[in-house]
Motif scaffolding. Structure first.
Motif, PDB file in Angstrom:
ATOM      1  N   GLU A  19      -2.825  56.537  64.237  1.00  0.00           N
ATOM      2  CA  GLU A  19      -3.223  57.601  63.310  1.00  0.00           C
ATOM      3  C   GLU A  19      -2.079  58.543  62.965  1.00  0.00           C
ATOM      4  OE1 GLU A  19      -6.220  57.414  62.039  1.00  0.00           O
ATOM      5  OE2 GLU A  19      -6.605  55.688  63.337  1.00  0.00           O
ATOM      6  N   ALA A  20      -0.946  58.413  63.643  1.00  0.00           N
ATOM      7  CA  ALA A  20       0.177  59.332  63.393  1.00  0.00           C
ATOM      8  C   ALA A  20       0.745  59.118  61.996  1.00  0.00           C
ATOM      9  CB  ALA A  20       1.270  59.115  64.437  1.00  0.00           C
ATOM     10  N   THR A  21       1.285  60.170  61.428  1.00  0.00           N
ATOM     11  CA  THR A  21       1.948  60.072  60.128  1.00  0.00           C
ATOM     12  C   THR A  21       3.064  59.034  60.219  1.00  0.00           C
ATOM     13  OG1 THR A  21       1.499  62.403  59.688  1.00  0.00           O
ATOM     14  CG2 THR A  21       3.197  61.342  58.344  1.00  0.00           C
ATOM     15  N   PRO A  22       3.080  58.044  59.325  1.00  0.00           N
ATOM     16  CA  PRO A  22       4.027  56.929  59.482  1.00  0.00           C
ATOM     17  C   PRO A  22       5.482  57.343  59.263  1.00  0.00           C
ATOM     18  CG  PRO A  22       2.795  56.710  57.433  1.00  0.00           C
ATOM     19  CD  PRO A  22       2.163  57.833  58.186  1.00  0.00           C
ATOM     20  N   VAL A  23       6.327  56.862  60.176  1.00  0.00           N
ATOM     21  CA  VAL A  23       7.764  57.123  60.122  1.00  0.00           C
ATOM     22  C   VAL A  23       8.476  55.794  60.296  1.00  0.00           C
ATOM     23  CG1 VAL A  23       9.718  58.220  61.291  1.00  0.00           C
ATOM     24  CG2 VAL A  23       7.565  59.474  61.013  1.00  0.00           C
ATOM     25  N   LEU A  24       9.472  55.537  59.461  1.00  0.00           N
ATOM     26  CA  LEU A  24      10.323  54.363  59.620  1.00  0.00           C
ATOM     27  C   LEU A  24      11.456  54.753  60.557  1.00  0.00           C
ATOM     28  CD1 LEU A  24      10.903  51.434  58.744  1.00  0.00           C
ATOM     29  CD2 LEU A  24      12.360  52.369  56.932  1.00  0.00           C
ATOM     30  N   PHE A  25      11.460  54.156  61.738  1.00  0.00           N
ATOM     31  CA  PHE A  25      12.438  54.506  62.770  1.00  0.00           C
ATOM     32  C   PHE A  25      13.462  53.387  62.904  1.00  0.00           C
ATOM     33  CE2 PHE A  25      13.796  54.160  67.248  1.00  0.00           C
ATOM     34  CZ  PHE A  25      14.527  55.335  67.323  1.00  0.00           C
ATOM     35  N   SER A  26      14.728  53.753  63.079  1.00  0.00           N
ATOM     36  CA  SER A  26      15.778  52.760  63.303  1.00  0.00           C
ATOM     37  C   SER A  26      16.822  53.332  64.244  1.00  0.00           C
ATOM     38  CB  SER A  26      16.440  52.349  61.983  1.00  0.00           C
ATOM     39  OG  SER A  26      17.088  53.453  61.373  1.00  0.00           O
ATOM     40  N   VAL A  27      17.582  52.428  64.861  1.00  0.00           N
ATOM     41  CA  VAL A  27      18.745  52.836  65.635  1.00  0.00           C
ATOM     42  C   VAL A  27      19.981  52.451  64.845  1.00  0.00           C
ATOM     43  CG1 VAL A  27      17.643  52.728  67.895  1.00  0.00           C
ATOM     44  CG2 VAL A  27      18.718  50.682  66.961  1.00  0.00           C
ATOM     45  N   THR A  28      21.061  53.168  65.048  1.00  0.00           N
ATOM     46  CA  THR A  28      22.284  52.966  64.291  1.00  0.00           C
ATOM     47  C   THR A  28      22.734  51.512  64.356  1.00  0.00           C
ATOM     48  OG1 THR A  28      22.914  55.206  64.945  1.00  0.00           O
ATOM     49  CG2 THR A  28      24.624  53.836  63.935  1.00  0.00           C
ATOM     50  N   ASP A  29      22.944  50.923  63.178  1.00  0.00           N
ATOM     51  CA  ASP A  29      23.403  49.528  63.074  1.00  0.00           C
ATOM     52  C   ASP A  29      22.457  48.562  63.787  1.00  0.00           C
ATOM     53  OD1 ASP A  29      25.692  50.349  61.677  1.00  0.00           O
ATOM     54  OD2 ASP A  29      26.755  50.749  63.552  1.00  0.00           O
ATOM     55  N   GLY A  30      21.161  48.917  63.854  1.00  0.00           N
ATOM     56  CA  GLY A  30      20.215  48.056  64.559  1.00  0.00           C
ATOM     57  C   GLY A  30      18.941  47.821  63.773  1.00  0.00           C
ATOM     58  N   ALA A  73       8.527  59.532  56.288  1.00  0.00           N
ATOM     59  CA  ALA A  73       9.861  59.979  56.703  1.00  0.00           C
ATOM     60  C   ALA A  73      10.620  58.808  57.291  1.00  0.00           C
ATOM     61  CB  ALA A  73       9.748  61.103  57.730  1.00  0.00           C
ATOM     62  N   GLU A  74      11.935  58.955  57.328  1.00  0.00           N
ATOM     63  CA  GLU A  74      12.805  57.981  57.976  1.00  0.00           C
ATOM     64  C   GLU A  74      13.645  58.706  59.023  1.00  0.00           C
ATOM     65  OE1 GLU A  74      15.049  55.578  55.290  1.00  0.00           O
ATOM     66  OE2 GLU A  74      13.308  55.151  53.993  1.00  0.00           O
ATOM     67  N   ASP A 109       9.362  63.886  55.557  1.00  0.00           N
ATOM     68  CA  ASP A 109       8.469  64.848  56.190  1.00  0.00           C
ATOM     69  C   ASP A 109       9.053  65.324  57.529  1.00  0.00           C
ATOM     70  OD1 ASP A 109       6.385  66.183  57.506  1.00  0.00           O
ATOM     71  OD2 ASP A 109       4.847  64.878  56.658  1.00  0.00           O
ATOM     72  N   ALA A 110       9.518  66.570  57.577  1.00  0.00           N
ATOM     73  CA  ALA A 110      10.150  67.092  58.796  1.00  0.00           C
ATOM     74  C   ALA A 110       9.171  67.157  59.959  1.00  0.00           C
ATOM     75  CB  ALA A 110      10.742  68.478  58.527  1.00  0.00           C
ATOM     76  N   ALA A 111       7.902  67.451  59.663  1.00  0.00           N
ATOM     77  CA  ALA A 111       6.901  67.537  60.733  1.00  0.00           C
ATOM     78  C   ALA A 111       6.665  66.163  61.356  1.00  0.00           C
ATOM     79  CB  ALA A 111       5.595  68.107  60.178  1.00  0.00           C
ATOM     80  N   ALA A 112       6.662  65.120  60.533  1.00  0.00           N
ATOM     81  CA  ALA A 112       6.463  63.763  61.055  1.00  0.00           C
ATOM     82  C   ALA A 112       7.638  63.354  61.942  1.00  0.00           C
ATOM     83  CB  ALA A 112       6.295  62.779  59.900  1.00  0.00           C
ATOM     84  N   VAL A 113       8.852  63.704  61.521  1.00  0.00           N
ATOM     85  CA  VAL A 113      10.041  63.421  62.336  1.00  0.00           C
ATOM     86  C   VAL A 113       9.956  64.169  63.662  1.00  0.00           C
ATOM     87  CG1 VAL A 113      12.534  63.787  62.513  1.00  0.00           C
ATOM     88  CG2 VAL A 113      11.544  62.875  60.397  1.00  0.00           C
ATOM     89  N   ARG A 114       9.600  65.446  63.601  1.00  0.00           N
ATOM     90  CA  ARG A 114       9.489  66.245  64.820  1.00  0.00           C
ATOM     91  C   ARG A 114       8.435  65.664  65.754  1.00  0.00           C
ATOM     92  NH1 ARG A 114       9.007  70.608  62.482  1.00  0.00           N
ATOM     93  NH2 ARG A 114       6.730  70.878  62.524  1.00  0.00           N
ATOM     94  N   ASN A 115       7.336  65.164  65.200  1.00  0.00           N
ATOM     95  CA  ASN A 115       6.282  64.568  66.013  1.00  0.00           C
ATOM     96  C   ASN A 115       6.795  63.357  66.789  1.00  0.00           C
ATOM     97  OD1 ASN A 115       3.512  64.209  66.901  1.00  0.00           O
ATOM     98  ND2 ASN A 115       3.417  62.471  65.497  1.00  0.00           N
ATOM     99  N   VAL A 116       7.618  62.516  66.141  1.00  0.00           N
ATOM    100  CA  VAL A 116       8.177  61.344  66.826  1.00  0.00           C
ATOM    101  C   VAL A 116       9.129  61.776  67.936  1.00  0.00           C
ATOM    102  CG1 VAL A 116       9.697  59.347  66.552  1.00  0.00           C
ATOM    103  CG2 VAL A 116       7.908  59.794  64.861  1.00  0.00           C
ATOM    104  N   LEU A 117      10.009  62.728  67.634  1.00  0.00           N
ATOM    105  CA  LEU A 117      10.983  63.175  68.633  1.00  0.00           C
ATOM    106  C   LEU A 117      10.291  63.821  69.831  1.00  0.00           C
ATOM    107  CD1 LEU A 117      13.686  64.703  66.251  1.00  0.00           C
ATOM    108  CD2 LEU A 117      13.792  62.509  67.455  1.00  0.00           C
ATOM    109  N   GLU A 118       9.293  64.642  69.564  1.00  0.00           N
ATOM    110  CA  GLU A 118       8.589  65.314  70.659  1.00  0.00           C
ATOM    111  C   GLU A 118       7.773  64.328  71.479  1.00  0.00           C
ATOM    112  OE1 GLU A 118       6.440  68.461  68.773  1.00  0.00           O
ATOM    113  OE2 GLU A 118       8.208  69.773  68.633  1.00  0.00           O
ATOM    114  N   ALA A 119       7.178  63.325  70.815  1.00  0.00           N
ATOM    115  CA  ALA A 119       6.444  62.296  71.555  1.00  0.00           C
ATOM    116  C   ALA A 119       7.381  61.510  72.465  1.00  0.00           C
ATOM    117  CB  ALA A 119       5.731  61.358  70.581  1.00  0.00           C
TER     118      ALA A 119
END
Length: 333
Positions: free
Chosen positions: A262-273, A287-288, A316-326
């Motif tokens: 249910e979380a706001t969708p974020v496309l997450f990646s690691v550098t060069d990965g 957000a990315e 979306d800064a809030a969505a990014v913050r949600n991923v980092l805090e999780a």
């Protein structure tokens, strides 16, 4: 998975001498005919050569380019394992190589309220959950706990009891107990047979295949090796790239489960990965977020605060913050 991809995942274990004979026989002919894998194998062998070098004092922090300096004593030969346990075998050997540098400095504060001695005792306690499931007896008298106690409370009680027990012993005795238990884990059939390691076990609140629990043990061992290195003023290299990739993929899976669908969708990646979609799959990406793989692992390990971790982020800064805090909230190391 293609033969090329399969062999590439074995290269770090091959460089550390941690493959069984059958896997080693697959790697050698592939390297003879694959230029990219041969180059990667040579780079990993160079990392191992540095880890095998004598301790060097007074070097600066990890440089921006090139291989990190190795301030580690000669590393014992890693036991032969299947690829899924090779990252733990390598992490154990790296900590073994670092610990002689603690001679005379075992009381140096490291993390939480632990000194170097207590940090090794903590790893003795942390490894014993998997060891017990694989039939390895505990090396410290077991703690009697209420059956309805939450795993977090049970874990805190057990690690405190083990640290108290080990502080009554010499650091050398504690290191011998930790190393003996690690060796026993790496000698289990589950460390050598991927089929046996495919069964799921519930440990530390996570139901994962035993193969993934070996990666969890590698993750924690590396984090605490880095903790000890920093406390002693020594530079500890990150895991070799294939091992780091393995830890990142596992951390992303755990993070995805924690965020839920249910979380706001974020496309997450690691550098060069790789890239992963986190959160809802029914909504467009809001957000990315991109993190360095080491920074991501340090965030998951509770060693970097969400607001301080270097990142590339859009949307979306809030969505990014949600991923980092999780991610930071999952740390229990």
């Amino acid at each position: 998975m293609t033969e090329h991809e399969d062999v590439r995942e074995l290269l770090a274990a091959w460089a550390f001498g941690a493959l069984d004979a059958a896997d080693a026989d697959r790697v050698r002919p592939h390297l003879a005919g694959c230029e990219s894998c041969a180059a990667e194998a040579e780079r990993l062998r160079e990392t191992v050569r540095l880890l095998d070098g004598p301790p060097i004092g007074g070097l600066p922090a990890r440089p921006a380019t090139g291989l990190p300096p190795a301030l580690l004593a000669r590393r014992p030969t890693a036991p032969r394992t299947a690829a899924h346990a090779a990252c733990y075998a390598a992490a154990v050997q790296a900590l073994r190589a670092l610990l002689p540098e603690a001679e005379g400095r075992w009381a140096t504060p490291v993390v939480h309220d632990w000194d170097v001695h207590a940090t090794v005792a903590h790893l003795l306690a942390a490894d014993e959950a998997l060891a017990g499931r694989l039939g390895i007896p505990a090396r410290v008298p077991e703690t009697v706990l209420p059956q309805d106690m939450r795993w977090e409370e049970a874990w805190a009680r057990r690690t405190a009891d083990v640290i108290a027990h080990e502080h009554a012993r010499t650091p050398g005795e504690t290191v011998a107990s930790w190393a003996g238990q690690a060796d026993a884990l790496l000698a289990t059939p589950e460390a050598r047979d991927p089929e046996l390691a495919a069964r799921a076990e519930l440990l530390m609140g996570l139901r994962l295949p035993v193969a993934d629990h070996f990666a969890v043990r590698a993750f924690e061992t590396w984090i605490h090796t880095d903790d000890i290195g920093r406390a002693l003023g020594l530079v500890v290299p990150p895991p070799p790239e294939p091992h780091l990739d393995q830890l990142v993929r596992l951390a992303v899976r755990v993070l995805g489960l924690a965020l839920g669908p249910e979380a706001t969708p974020v496309l997450f990646s690691v550098t060069d990965g790789e890239e992963w979609g986190l959160g809802s799959s029914a909504e467009p990406v809001a957000a990315e977020l991109t993190l360095d793989p080491v920074d991501f692992c340090l965030l998951m390990g509770g060693r970097t605060a969400p607001e301080e971790v270097p990142r590339g982020a859009t949307g979306d800064a809030a969505a990014v913050r949600n991923v980092l805090e999780a991610a930071a909230s999952l740390a229990w190391l």
